[in-house]
Design a protein around this motif. Structure first.
Motif, short mmCIF file in Angstrom:
data_model
loop_
_atom_site.label_atom_id
_atom_site.label_comp_id
_atom_site.label_asym_id
_atom_site.label_seq_id
_atom_site.Cartn_x
_atom_site.Cartn_y
_atom_site.Cartn_z
N GLN A 109 0.85 -1.18 0.00
CA GLN A 109 0.00 0.00 0.00
C GLN A 109 0.88 1.23 0.00
O GLN A 109 2.00 1.20 0.50
N ALA A 110 0.38 2.30 -0.54
CA ALA A 110 1.12 3.55 -0.57
C ALA A 110 0.91 4.31 0.75
O ALA A 110 -0.21 4.65 1.08
N ALA A 150 2.07 7.72 2.33
CA ALA A 150 2.72 8.96 1.92
C ALA A 150 3.08 9.85 3.10
O ALA A 150 3.99 10.66 3.00
N HIS A 172 7.41 3.67 4.81
CA HIS A 172 7.02 3.61 3.40
C HIS A 172 7.52 2.32 2.78
O HIS A 172 8.62 1.85 3.09
N SER A 197 6.36 1.81 -6.34
CA SER A 197 5.56 0.88 -7.13
C SER A 197 5.51 1.29 -8.58
O SER A 197 5.31 2.45 -8.90
N GLY A 220 0.39 3.41 -8.32
CA GLY A 220 0.80 2.96 -7.01
C GLY A 220 0.03 1.79 -6.46
O GLY A 220 -1.10 1.95 -6.05
N TYR A 221 0.61 0.62 -6.48
CA TYR A 221 0.06 -0.59 -5.89
C TYR A 221 -1.31 -0.96 -6.43
O TYR A 221 -2.16 -1.46 -5.72
#
Length: 192
Positions: A58-59, A61, A67, A71, A76-77
């Motif tokens: 998972q992202a 941020a 972090h 990806s 992102g993911y």
């Protein structure tokens, strides 16, 4: 010719039914009975709400979270866009993305040599794990953002290091979602 065509069509229908319907249903049924958690995506449920999967990154941020790897999977993911970037070592896009990842790591407080998984995407772009070295390099920034003692976070990372069995089959890793969930629990205790 019809004598040869009729058995071919019958076998096509039989194998389509057998391998396209019966076999997948049997395997799905066995998986649901033998290992339902894994068969349903290894989802993590908290307070009746799905918060993620043990198997898909998972992202994160915000600076107060650890972090994961960068990806290359869509935005992102994204599991529907899972694949490697297919960018070669001389690719300007790869060099620019790696430089941006290095700059972000440095801005987050990472000093010294950076582990490759901190600045490069995994083959699928969905890897939920990072190396212990990556996690330890993020401790200072997360501790500063959360106003926690870095020693507490180093101990938390150490508790979350997973070693494959047998150990020669892979590298030691840290699941980022599991680490961040435990980090939230520490924050909730500290707030009391």
């Amino acid at each position: 010719m019809t004598r040869q065509l009729r058995p071919a069509i019958a076998l096509l229908l039989l194998f389509t039914l057998l391998l396209g319907l019966v076999y997948p249903l049997v395997l799905t049924g066995i998986a649901q009975v033998a290992m339902p958690h894994r068969a349903n995506g290894s989802l993590i449920v908290e307070n009746g709400r799905i918060v993620g999967s043990e198997l898909i990154g998972q992202a994160f941020a915000r600076p107060d979270y650890f972090h994961g790897r960068p990806s290359a999977a869509g935005n992102g993911y994204n599991p529907t866009a899972s694949s490697g970037s297919n960018l070669g070592p001389a690719s300007k896009a790869l060099i620019d993305r790696t430089r941006a990842s290095v700059a972000a790591a440095r801005a987050g407080g990472a000093a010294g040599p950076l582990p490759p998984d901190m600045v490069t995407a995994s083959g699928s772009g969905l890897d939920p794990h990072i190396s212990p070295e990556n996690a330890y390099l993020q401790v200072a920034g997360v501790a500063r953002a959360r106003r926690l003692d870095p020693a507490i976070l180093r101990a938390l990372v150490a508790r979350n290091v997973e070693t494959p069995f047998p150990a020669f089959l892979g590298d030691r890793v840290v699941n980022v979602l599991a680490l961040n969930r435990q980090l939230d629990r520490i924050g909730a205790k500290a707030a009391r």
